[in-house]
Enzyme design. Sequence first.
Site, short mmCIF file in Angstrom:
data_model
loop_
_atom_site.label_atom_id
_atom_site.label_comp_id
_atom_site.label_asym_id
_atom_site.label_seq_id
_atom_site.Cartn_x
_atom_site.Cartn_y
_atom_site.Cartn_z
N ASN A 184 47.26 48.27 39.53
CA ASN A 184 46.39 49.21 40.24
C ASN A 184 47.09 50.51 40.64
O ASN A 184 46.45 51.55 40.71
CB ASN A 184 45.83 48.56 41.51
N GLU B 110 44.99 38.09 41.47
CA GLU B 110 44.75 38.15 42.91
C GLU B 110 43.48 38.97 43.13
O GLU B 110 43.48 40.18 42.90
CB GLU B 110 45.90 38.83 43.65
N ASP C 278 48.27 41.76 40.29
CA ASP C 278 48.12 42.13 41.69
C ASP C 278 46.83 42.94 41.91
O ASP C 278 46.51 43.82 41.11
CB ASP C 278 49.33 42.98 42.09
#
Length: 540
Positions: A148, A279, A238
């Site tokens: 991200n 996640e 993540d």
Amino acid sequence: MWWSRVGYRALGALCLGAALAAPGAMAAAPAASDVGKVLAAPRDSGLPADWDRKGVFIEILVRAYQDSDGDGIGDLNGVTQRLDYLKSLGVSGIWLMPISASQDHDHGYAPLNYRAIEPEYGTLADFDRLVAEAHKRGIGVILDYVINHSAAEHPLFQHAADDAASPYRDWYVFSDTEQKGWTTYGGDPWRQNGASWYYGAFDVIMPDWNLRNPAVVDFHLDNLCFWLNRGVDGFRFDAVGVLYENGPLEWDNQPENHALMKRAQDLLDAYGKRYMVCEAASDPAAFSAADSCGSAFAFGLQKYLIKSVQMGRVTSDLLYLLRTMPVARMATILSSHDYYAGSRPFKQFGGDEARYKLAAATLLTLPGRPFIYYGEEIGLVHSQPVDYQDQSIRGPMSWSGEANAGFTTAQASFRPLVENWRSHNVAAQQDRPDSLLNAYRALIALRNAHPALQTGSFEVISRDDDPVFAFVREADGERLLVLINYAARDAEVALPEGVQASAWSAIYPAGSTQRFGGTTAAAKHVKLAPMSVAVFSAAR
Ligand SMILES: [Ca+2]
Ligand SMILES: [Ca+2]
């Protein structure tokens, strides 16, 4: 044959070079050594084809696990030194929290270079040795991948932030006008940069990538290939909930996120025998779908599992989640490195090891891929004082009662030892049959020995608020009946009509000779001691 020439050609198309997307870009950002095409060069890990589906994983913060060179900071060689311990624990996979060079010099979630090892952790050669030694022991290694955002000090972001005409300006999310009405985890995600603003969902030092730019997606796929070529067995991705932003109220769990993670999954599938898990804290079930990540952490389950143990009954919340989440394809936990998932279980149970063991037994007999968090198996508790709450659950591993808990030979460790290190360390628990460590070992061994626990079907017998969590797992002609008495009193369980077996014999705890089952009413009942676990087996 797990690999083919046809597959290789298909894979070549997946790893397209990011450097080609911006003419002259390499010259403009010479320090960005994580840019550039990576050709797929898959190799076989030697692990079994289903290594990830059948095993138990452990999450490790390298910084906190074992210091090998006396600087007070855990490192890759330290993890390699502890592989025999991990093998004896029975794990099949290791998730390493970020190991790439980072701006934070702590957790690693602010990547400076996606293809370089954090200097405090060692070198690429150390990493290659860790992977090779893990594979020799039948253990896979998956890496944390931060898709991200990068660090603000990443050379590409520096270039983009310093010069509005930078070829990398469109690799991040800049705005020339002030944006209003946004609130993300980090508060207002728009961060001022001279006369412009950039988007950073979590932190000012973590600018979000512009994943709408195909060159940025290629950049990430190339970086994944870089690590896959080195033999890693997959990734933990993540923060996949916040990949794409569509507006002040549409920044979480957007449809584009799933499509991108499916591309990552396709890449791993082409390599073969790789596992990825995401996640996605606020919508984990959706990200577990086959057309998304394929697997995600079952956030929420750990909360109600622990709550059930604490309350001495199987709560309706726990049973509801188990009915509604695709748990079999998800990753299950009791705790992780993030405080939002809860404090260390030792803290949550107030040091009550009997209840702690019930939670571990539940985790390790339910469907899903169980992930234990390093030190969970010995009751590692919090480290204090720390700068912020997350750090308290990321304390140094306690190996012994010797200086610095055997974590480092330095004067001091990078973070204070955990509060219970003198009583709760590996050496102190190693030979004590009733220790937490040996409970974890026995439960992991039980799971490793029974395909029914790994991938078997799952039928809940308990009803809401029963004191005993009772369920049946079945695979390969074996049926297992798991009974976990959460209550602090005796409890009796009756086999329901639909779950008949001529004779169930106890397989856990070891040495139990308890049997039950049969046609008489009395033979269909079993009595369980307070806060105890019993697992019975019957051939179908
Ligand atoms: Ca070190
Ligand atoms: Ca984003």
